[in-house]
Design a protein around this motif. Structure first.
Motif, PDB file in Angstrom:
ATOM      1  N   MET A 199      59.786  21.416  20.055  1.00 22.96           N
ATOM      2  CA  MET A 199      60.333  22.354  19.078  1.00 22.96           C
ATOM      3  C   MET A 199      61.199  23.377  19.802  1.00 22.96           C
ATOM      4  N   LEU A 200      62.398  23.609  19.292  1.00 19.59           N
ATOM      5  CA  LEU A 200      63.359  24.491  19.949  1.00 19.59           C
ATOM      6  C   LEU A 200      63.387  25.874  19.295  1.00 19.59           C
ATOM      7  N   PRO A 201      63.718  26.900  20.085  1.00 20.87           N
ATOM      8  CA  PRO A 201      63.846  28.248  19.519  1.00 20.87           C
ATOM      9  C   PRO A 201      65.133  28.375  18.711  1.00 20.87           C
ATOM     10  N   THR A 202      65.205  29.402  17.909  1.00 25.05           N
ATOM     11  CA  THR A 202      66.443  29.645  17.167  1.00 25.05           C
ATOM     12  C   THR A 202      67.504  30.160  18.136  1.00 25.05           C
ATOM     13  N   PRO A 203      68.750  29.803  17.897  1.00 23.37           N
ATOM     14  CA  PRO A 203      69.810  30.243  18.811  1.00 23.37           C
ATOM     15  C   PRO A 203      70.153  31.710  18.628  1.00 23.37           C
TER      16      PRO A 203
END
Length: 66
Positions: A36-40
């Protein structure tokens, strides 16, 4: 994972973060991990946004390698 593979994954993960993707699939050997990636970062210059995305990608990879 070799240094070249780490650099490639860092770059690709940073690209995914900047594209607002929710997940990145990390393939290591015959295994695949969905991360899961963080928000940019949306404020600041493009250089600052890229630095943020690259930094977050490196943090994720460093955490996974432990």
């Amino acid at each position: 994972m070799t240094l070249e593979e780490t650099n490639n994954h860092t770059s690709e993960m940073a690209n995914a973060i900047q594209r607002h993707q929710e997940f990145y699939t990390l393939k290591v050997g015959d295994k695949a991990y969905s991360i899961m990636l963080p928000t940019p970062q949306v404020a600041g210059t493009m250089t600052q946004q890229r630095s943020y995305a690259t930094s977050k990608a490196q943090e994720i990879l460093n955490h996974l390698s432990k």
